[in-house]
Design an enzyme around this catalytic site. Structure first.
Site, PDB file in Angstrom:
ATOM      1  N   ARG A  15      -2.270  11.237 -12.263  1.00  0.00           N
ATOM      2  CA  ARG A  15      -3.246  12.201 -11.730  1.00  0.00           C
ATOM      3  C   ARG A  15      -3.984  11.678 -10.500  1.00  0.00           C
ATOM      4  O   ARG A  15      -4.619  12.443  -9.788  1.00  0.00           O
ATOM      5  CB  ARG A  15      -4.245  12.598 -12.818  1.00  0.00           C
ATOM      6  N   ASN A 384      -6.967 -12.073  28.578  1.00  0.00           N
ATOM      7  CA  ASN A 384      -6.451 -13.100  27.670  1.00  0.00           C
ATOM      8  C   ASN A 384      -4.992 -12.934  27.280  1.00  0.00           C
ATOM      9  O   ASN A 384      -4.457 -13.759  26.550  1.00  0.00           O
ATOM     10  CB  ASN A 384      -7.308 -13.145  26.399  1.00  0.00           C
TER      11      ASN A 384
END
Length: 454
Positions: A15, A384
């Site tokens: 469920r 970077n």
């Protein structure tokens, strides 16, 4: 007296409509089954066996750091069958075994301790945890006579009179280990569901004139989860508990309903938390900090007297007396020093920012070591990534980085340096130097008039 515990965690939870096993759905940042394990351990129960099923490997992975053992229930044939699958764990043990479900995370340390002491003091063969509720639909009912508890009957097996009983079985028990092991094999599946119900052992005990007791507890502690709706209800109760605990300890939470704090978060007193904040994982908030609305902080340490406004901080550390935001993004493995300023629309990635440094706005710093008392002008970018790998930038103390500077990694900027606005720095900047790396300005007089004429 020796105590141990079984946790029923083999259910598939269809469920929930999820690929995640039911007991691994999180409540306030922690898997439900781990809530149960941690509560048992906090009450002194160290020997814990988790009964797993179809998703055994996933459950083991998520609970593996808690020193539990495991039993496998390869077929879902009922709660008594689950206990039978753990008989090897119970072999040769004497004392008390507690049985809890892995999808009921609201049980408290106080209730566990009461259950153990009540069973021992009264010398019961079994104790059932029960609750009184107005609408008992779907729950097993407690059957009593003049002498006390005589059995439990599942809802689907109730007659009209039994359906009116409002004392329900919480699915949590304490049993004498030897009595349980001796009688678990006597349970049959002669019922509507054709399953082996652990509840039937109560009738067996009664027939043998063994003592059976019940321990009533608040209904909210017994709530189990079988659907996303039920999960949200349990989460709301847990969140209220957590926020209440922090407020009792001196944290000022402006609006507890809209403040989300995970169970393992630590917050010092004399802090203020405004609405919309989400504090997750192993976050620590130190004394004097103010969290203005709508920040997310996960697995991070926020130092004393820090101010955070509308920002995201992940797996990082913020030093004391610093300010962050609004709209800052501190990515994992960043260390922000004391008395720093991380301003609006600043992103820090895997970098160290020294004490007293100011990164006020519209700047990206990634894979860098930045010294103390530096100043970053608006629009600075640490470049970077070269397309293949991440490279490092090192900036010394007292560096002044002008607006719209690009620092192309790997590069080093020494102490006490200046970089002119608009520069693209690709080489080392020596100490006490001014670096200018931009095209020379050329003014062509009359160019506009000539262009209009053409």
């Amino acid at each position: 007296m020796y105590n141990c515990a079984l946790i029923l965690a083999a259910g598939e939870g269809k469920r929930m409509k999820s690929n995640t096993p039911k007991v691994l759905h999180k409540v306030c940042g922690k898997e439900m089954v781990n809530h149960v394990i941690d509560t048992l351990k906090s009450a002194g129960i160290e020997d814990i066996n988790v009964i797993v099923g179809k998703s055994a490997e996933q459950v083991k992975e998520k609970t593996g750091d808690r020193n539990a053992s495991y039993s496998l229930q390869d077929a879902q044939l009922g709660t008594a069958h689950a206990v039978k699958c753990a008989l090897e764990f119970l072999k040769d043990k004497k004392g008390t075994v507690l049985i809890f479900t892995g999808d009921a995370p609201l049980i408290t340390k106080d209730t566990v301790e009461k259950l153990v002491s009540y069973k021992d003091e009264e010398d019961y063969s079994g104790v059932i945890v029960t609750s009184i509720i107005e609408n008992p639909f779907g729950y097993g009912r407690i059957l009593r006579d003049r002498d006390g508890v005589k059995g439990i009957i599942e809802h689907k097996d109730c007659n009209k009179d039994e359906l009116l009983i409002n004392e329900i079985n919480a699915g949590m028990y304490a049993f004498d280990i030897e009595d349980l092991v001796e009688n678990i094999g006597k349970i049959s599946n002669d019922n509507v569901q054709k399953e082996y119900y652990l509840t039937d052992i109560i009738k067996i005990f009664v027939k043998q004139n063994k003592k059976v007791g019940s321990l009533p507890v608040p209904f909210e502690e017994t709530l189990g989860v079988n659907s996303p709706l039920e999960l949200s209800k349990v989460e709301a109760i847990m969140r209220n508990r957590i926020n209440t605990m922090h407020m009792i300890n001196g944290v000022k939470i402006i609006d507890p309903v809209s403040t989300y704090i995970d169970v393992d978060v630590k917050i010092d007193s004399n802090t203020i938390i405004y609405p919309g904040n989400v504090l997750q994982g192993n976050t620590e908030i130190k004394e004097g900090t103010i969290l203005y609305p709508n920040s997310r902080i996960e697995n991070s340490i926020i130092g004393e007297n820090v101010t955070v406004q509308c920002s995201v901080i992940l797996d990082s550390t913020i030093g004391k007396n610093s300010t962050v935001g609004p709209y800052a993004y501190i990515r994992p493995q960043s260390v922000i020093g004391e008395r720093t300023r991380i301003g609006d629309f600043v992103e820090i990635k895997k970098s160290v920012i020294g004490n007293g440094t100011k990164v006020s706005h519209l700047t990206y710093i990634g894979d860098a070591e930045v010294g103390q008392n530096c100043n970053f002008g608006c629009g600075t970018v640490v470049v970077n990534y070269d397309g293949k790998k991440k490279c490092k930038t090192i900036i010394g103390n007292n560096a002044f980085i002008g607006c719209n500077t690009n620092l192309v990694s790997p590069v080093e900027v020494k102490d006490n340096t200046y970089i002119a606005a608009g520069s693209t720095i690709t080489e080392e900047v020596p100490e006490e130097s001014l670096a200018i790396a931009r095209a020379r300005q050329v003014n062509i007089k009359g160019w506009v008039s000539k262009r209009k004429t053409k």
